[in-house]
Scaffold this motif. Structure first.
Motif, mmCIF file in Angstrom:
data_model
loop_
_atom_site.group_PDB
_atom_site.id
_atom_site.type_symbol
_atom_site.label_atom_id
_atom_site.label_comp_id
_atom_site.label_asym_id
_atom_site.label_seq_id
_atom_site.Cartn_x
_atom_site.Cartn_y
_atom_site.Cartn_z
ATOM 1 N N ALA A 59 60.954 74.875 -20.319
ATOM 2 C CA ALA A 59 61.034 73.415 -20.376
ATOM 3 C C ALA A 59 59.668 72.787 -20.163
ATOM 4 O O ALA A 59 59.296 71.806 -20.830
ATOM 5 N N LEU A 60 58.882 73.356 -19.237
ATOM 6 C CA LEU A 60 57.536 72.847 -18.992
ATOM 7 C C LEU A 60 56.653 73.036 -20.218
ATOM 8 O O LEU A 60 55.913 72.117 -20.616
ATOM 9 N N LEU A 61 56.728 74.208 -20.847
ATOM 10 C CA LEU A 61 55.910 74.467 -22.035
ATOM 11 C C LEU A 61 56.297 73.538 -23.181
ATOM 12 O O LEU A 61 55.431 73.051 -23.920
ATOM 13 N N LEU A 62 57.599 73.275 -23.333
ATOM 14 C CA LEU A 62 58.054 72.336 -24.356
ATOM 15 C C LEU A 62 57.497 70.947 -24.096
ATOM 16 O O LEU A 62 57.004 70.281 -25.019
ATOM 17 N N THR A 63 57.548 70.512 -22.837
ATOM 18 C CA THR A 63 57.058 69.176 -22.480
ATOM 19 C C THR A 63 55.556 69.053 -22.711
ATOM 20 O O THR A 63 55.085 68.104 -23.345
ATOM 21 N N LEU A 64 54.789 70.027 -22.205
ATOM 22 C CA LEU A 64 53.330 69.966 -22.352
ATOM 23 C C LEU A 64 52.915 70.062 -23.811
ATOM 24 O O LEU A 64 52.044 69.305 -24.268
ATOM 25 N N ALA A 87 51.943 65.446 -13.754
ATOM 26 C CA ALA A 87 53.233 65.122 -13.141
ATOM 27 C C ALA A 87 54.293 66.142 -13.533
ATOM 28 O O ALA A 87 55.112 66.569 -12.709
ATOM 29 N N ALA A 88 54.291 66.568 -14.805
ATOM 30 C CA ALA A 88 55.268 67.558 -15.267
ATOM 31 C C ALA A 88 55.051 68.908 -14.582
ATOM 32 O O ALA A 88 56.009 69.580 -14.179
ATOM 33 N N LEU A 135 62.263 64.402 -23.412
ATOM 34 C CA LEU A 135 62.131 65.863 -23.403
ATOM 35 C C LEU A 135 62.881 66.475 -22.229
ATOM 36 O O LEU A 135 63.465 67.559 -22.354
ATOM 37 N N ALA A 136 62.865 65.786 -21.067
ATOM 38 C CA ALA A 136 63.596 66.301 -19.907
ATOM 39 C C ALA A 136 65.094 66.341 -20.204
ATOM 40 O O ALA A 136 65.782 67.312 -19.859
ATOM 41 N N GLY A 137 65.603 65.274 -20.833
ATOM 42 C CA GLY A 137 67.015 65.272 -21.199
ATOM 43 C C GLY A 137 67.350 66.344 -22.216
ATOM 44 O O GLY A 137 68.392 67.009 -22.129
ATOM 45 N N LEU A 138 66.446 66.548 -23.185
ATOM 46 C CA LEU A 138 66.658 67.577 -24.202
ATOM 47 C C LEU A 138 66.661 68.966 -23.575
ATOM 48 O O LEU A 138 67.519 69.804 -23.897
#
Length: 504
Positions: free
Chosen positions: A272-277, A303-304, A258-261
């Motif tokens: 990006a944080l909302l996408l990851t969570l 961690a995120a 997800l970080a790479g995306l």
């Protein structure tokens, strides 16, 4: 201070289980200690100890307040009353094995001797494998209720206590009649998600051959029921069963992707944080939301958030925070075997990876600059570090001691990220168009075959795994006490035992 606070909270939870204090006296003690804490607020040392005491009492209060009350309408009062007829809703996703399925029935009504009455409580019902039932379905079952088996000797695993922590006090094994009723119950969103999960399982089984398909289902969805018994036994014998359990490593891989995306999409920090969570918690629910999965998802989420706020905390605090939040929501999680193994594995990795890697780096052949030796040393370090705290618990619960686990983890575990990535691509393609998934499936077949064939070969020698005799709980606790004392002594000497990474 935060780590000590969490440890005291968890200690209070265990103490409340052992002592069963009165809620009234717990509240009185809390009020008194809170007053003392206010009076000594200008004395840092005394104030610190009163705060830790409050954490202990709050942990005990949280556990005690959540204990169920078995009233006259509880289904547990029907023990040894002959056969009864129960009507209820399947409260959890049923657990399938090769020979049976186990489902938790939230009882709504019961009938005995022709008289029907309202009832409450949870019953563990053991049924044949087929027909398969699902979360939220309403069932009518007819059979005899029995009490779960307790420990045969002091210190042994107590199945009755284990089920009690899940609020289950009675069993119904092989009922004489099971009928599916109209209507449904439970959480509709969760039921929809679990149906989608079942659809994904079916697609993977249609795109890959066996045992690769069942292995992909276990790795991606956390469903182990379709894995052939021989393959499951091979993973257990080689000490690689953790591959089949959704863990912190799985979430680390998901977070990395997800970080790479997000980077490629040039998303800002908050999106990006909302996408990851959102993705990680969808995956956690999708994978069954067991205690170990929730622990891993919570820790990865913290961690995120830390990375997004540029205030990353050390891994020990992340681990304690995730365990505390889960036990705050459900104190009985402490007695979940998967949660115990998961938390101890991460603790062991944080505490012992550095000294083990230093020990390996000073010895041949691990210090020879051969190609790939650094990766071998890293994999072996993680394997040996995790074993320090998890191996005794595995032996205590399951009586299994894998001798070949270090070699198996070096050879098998590095294939997991590739297996996850290719299995995910296969599944996504199959969701779009089944033939497309079948065309991509050979890319997943290769790492999955490496894993299944590898564990099969490594489990072949008779010495690969040993069965150890059961040992008492006091011996297990004594071992952990000695390890803790050795770790503390090394800390005092400045050995630097500590975490290597925060991604687990």
């Amino acid at each position: 201070m935060f780590i000590r606070f969490v440890l005291c909270w968890l200690l209070g939870t265990v103490g409340a289980y052992l002592v069963a204090p009165s809620l009234f006296w717990l509240v009185v003690a809390l009020v008194v200690l809170a007053l003392v804490a206010w009076l000594v607020r200008d004395q840092p040392r005394m104030h610190k100890w009163t705060i830790l005491g409050l954490a202990l009492l709050f942990g005990a209060l949280r556990y005690s307040a959540g204990l169920p009350t078995l009233g006259p309408s509880s289904v547990a009062t029907m023990l040894d009353q002959g056969e009864v007829l129960l009507v209820g809703v399947v409260a959890e996703a049923p657990r399938q094995t090769a020979s049976a399925q186990r489902l938790v029935l939230a009882v709504e009504a019961l009938q005995v001797d022709g008289r029907q009455q309202a009832a409450e409580g949870r019953v563990l019902v053991v049924l044949p494998t087929y027909p398969a039932y699902a979360y939220g379905q309403r069932l009518r079952v007819h059979g005899a209720l029995s009490e779960p088996r307790g420990a045969q000797r002091p210190g042994e695993f107590d199945y009755r206590a284990y089920l009690a922590h899940r609020n289950i006090f009675v069993l119904m094994q092989q009922p004489t009649e099971v009928r599916l009723l109209a209507g449904s119950g439970g959480n509709r969103a969760l039921a929809l998600l679990l149906r989608f999960r079942e659809h994904c399982r079916t697609l993977l089984l249609r795109t890959l051959p066996e045992p690769q398909a069942s292995l992909a289902v276990g790795i991606m969805l956390g469903i182990r029921s379709t894995i052939p018994e021989t393959v499951a036994n091979a993973f257990a014998a080689t000490g690689t069963s953790h591959i089949l359990v959704i863990s912190g490593w799985h979430f680390s891989i998901v977070a990395g992707v997800l970080a790479g995306l997000a980077s490629n999409m040039r998303l800002k920090r908050i999106p990006a944080l909302l996408l990851t969570l959102g993705t990680m918690w969808f995956y956690a629910l999708f994978a069954g939301a067991s205690a170990a999965v929730l622990r891993a998802a919570t820790m990865a989420s913290l961690a995120a958030i830390g990375r997004a706020s540029k205030r990353e905390r050390d891994p020990w605090r992340l681990l304690c925070a995730s365990c505390w939040l889960i036990c705050l929501a459900n104190p009985h999680t402490l007695w979940d075997i998967g949660f115990q193994l998961s938390a101890l594995a991460i603790t062991s990795l944080f505490a012992f990876s550095e000294p083990i890697e230093a020990w390996l780096a000073a010895r041949r052949p691990f210090n020879v600059p051969w190609p790939g030796m650094a990766a071998v040393r890293t994999s072996l370090t993680a394997t040996l570090a995790v074993q320090v705290l998890t191996l005794p618990l595995i032996a205590y619960y399951f009586g299994n001691l894998s001798i070949i686990a270090p070699l198996a983890n070096i050879l098998i575990v590095p294939a997991l990220p590739l297996a996850m990535a290719t299995s995910a691509l296969t599944l996504l393609a199959a969701l779009i168009w089944l033939p497309l998934g079948q065309m991509i499936a050979p890319f997943a077949w290769l790492p999955l075959t490496w894993m299944s064939t590898g564990v099969g070969l490594l489990a072949t020698p008779r010495w690969a795994a040993l069965q150890v005799p059961p040992f008492p709980l006091w011996l297990l606790l004594s071992y952990y006490g000695l390890v803790l004392a050795a770790w503390w002594w090394a800390q005092q000497r400045g050995a630097g035992y500590g975490p290597r990474a925060s991604g687990q």
